[in-house]
Design a protein around this motif. Structure first.
Motif, PDB file in Angstrom:
ATOM      1  N   ARG A  56      82.930  15.920  84.043  1.00 45.51           N
ATOM      2  CA  ARG A  56      83.099  16.880  83.401  1.00 45.51           C
ATOM      3  C   ARG A  56      83.676  17.094  82.170  1.00 45.51           C
ATOM      4  O   ARG A  56      83.357  17.753  81.190  1.00 45.51           O
ATOM      5  N   ASN A  57      84.756  16.023  81.739  1.00 47.57           N
ATOM      6  CA  ASN A  57      85.155  15.841  80.409  1.00 47.57           C
ATOM      7  C   ASN A  57      84.194  15.425  79.572  1.00 47.57           C
ATOM      8  O   ASN A  57      84.176  16.022  78.254  1.00 47.57           O
ATOM      9  N   ALA A  58      83.132  14.914  79.943  1.00 48.16           N
ATOM     10  CA  ALA A  58      82.094  14.232  78.750  1.00 48.16           C
ATOM     11  C   ALA A  58      81.407  15.461  78.248  1.00 48.16           C
ATOM     12  O   ALA A  58      80.736  15.517  77.290  1.00 48.16           O
ATOM     13  N   PHE A  59      81.356  16.754  79.209  1.00 42.27           N
ATOM     14  CA  PHE A  59      80.262  17.705  78.968  1.00 42.27           C
ATOM     15  C   PHE A  59      80.835  19.188  78.828  1.00 42.27           C
ATOM     16  O   PHE A  59      80.383  19.903  78.372  1.00 42.27           O
ATOM     17  N   GLU A  60      82.137  19.330  79.181  1.00 42.88           N
ATOM     18  CA  GLU A  60      82.803  20.441  79.313  1.00 42.88           C
ATOM     19  C   GLU A  60      84.311  20.641  78.264  1.00 42.88           C
ATOM     20  O   GLU A  60      84.660  21.639  78.186  1.00 42.88           O
ATOM     21  N   ASN A  61      84.511  19.581  77.772  1.00 46.25           N
ATOM     22  CA  ASN A  61      85.684  19.377  76.979  1.00 46.25           C
ATOM     23  C   ASN A  61      85.188  19.586  75.356  1.00 46.25           C
ATOM     24  O   ASN A  61      84.528  18.619  74.872  1.00 46.25           O
ATOM     25  N   THR A  62      85.726  20.433  74.854  1.00 47.40           N
ATOM     26  CA  THR A  62      85.166  20.826  73.342  1.00 47.40           C
ATOM     27  C   THR A  62      85.540  19.471  72.538  1.00 47.40           C
ATOM     28  O   THR A  62      84.541  18.985  71.749  1.00 47.40           O
ATOM     29  N   ALA A  63      86.704  18.691  72.665  1.00 45.80           N
ATOM     30  CA  ALA A  63      87.158  17.775  71.894  1.00 45.80           C
ATOM     31  C   ALA A  63      86.237  16.360  72.315  1.00 45.80           C
ATOM     32  O   ALA A  63      85.822  15.788  71.192  1.00 45.80           O
ATOM     33  N   SER A  64      85.919  16.465  73.298  1.00 44.58           N
ATOM     34  CA  SER A  64      85.068  15.061  73.678  1.00 44.58           C
ATOM     35  C   SER A  64      83.887  15.308  73.249  1.00 44.58           C
ATOM     36  O   SER A  64      83.022  14.418  72.933  1.00 44.58           O
TER      37      SER A  64
END
Length: 171
Positions: A44-52
């Motif tokens: 989820r971090n890879a696809f939903e976090n603006t910074a990542s």
């Protein structure tokens, strides 16, 4: 595809500096949290976090630039490379450089629609150039008839029949 995530999350509006993001190479917000304050899963971090998402897009851009420049250097040193792939290599190198410059300019100017659209069109152009280059460099394949004859009767028969057919066409 990386650009679609950047556009979908409006990630281009979050860090309008280059090469640093929030004063750091890797921003503090790289590991995102959900509404409850729990750390997002890796996926989820890879696809939903603006910074990542923006960090990954920058990494993809720079590695693509390095890769296309290395391919250009290698390919243009080959004396046996035909004219069409040589021209496409030049177009790929130039297009990649322009695309990275346009992307950085788009980011620094807070993503005006005209530059964002031009950046997306540039991505499509690079994809088209890449496909044309791959097409020019492909190996010739056997025809379906040659492949069937080779499978049924062996390589000598396939060459003999195709050769005889070719001669019959000229007589």
């Amino acid at each position: 595809l990386s650009g679609a995530f950047v556009a979908g999350l409006d990630a281009g509006h979050a860090y309008n500096t280059f090469p640093l993001m929030g004063g750091k190479l890797i921003p503090d917000e790289y590991w995102g949290r959900d509404a409850a304050g729990n750390e997002l899963s890796l996926w989820r971090n890879a696809f939903e976090n603006t910074a990542s998402v923006q960090f990954h897009h920058r990494c993809l851009a720079l590695t693509t630039l390095l890769g296309s420049m290395a391919l250009w250097k290698y390919g243009t040193a080959l004396s046996s490379l035909p004219r069409a792939p040589r021209l496409l290599l030049h177009a790929l190198a130039l297009g990649t450089g322009c695309q990275v410059a346009l992307g950085v300019t788009t980011l620094l100017t807070h993503v005006p629609v005209s530059l964002g659209s031009a950046h997306q069109a540039g991505a499509l152009s690079l994809f088209t150039i890449s496909l044309a280059l791959i097409h020019c460099l492909r190996s010739p394949t056997r025809s379906a008839a040659q492949a069937t004859l080779y499978r049924l009767a062996g390589p000598a028969a396939a060459v003999g029949v195709v050769g005889a057919g070719s001669l019959a066409a000229f007589s």
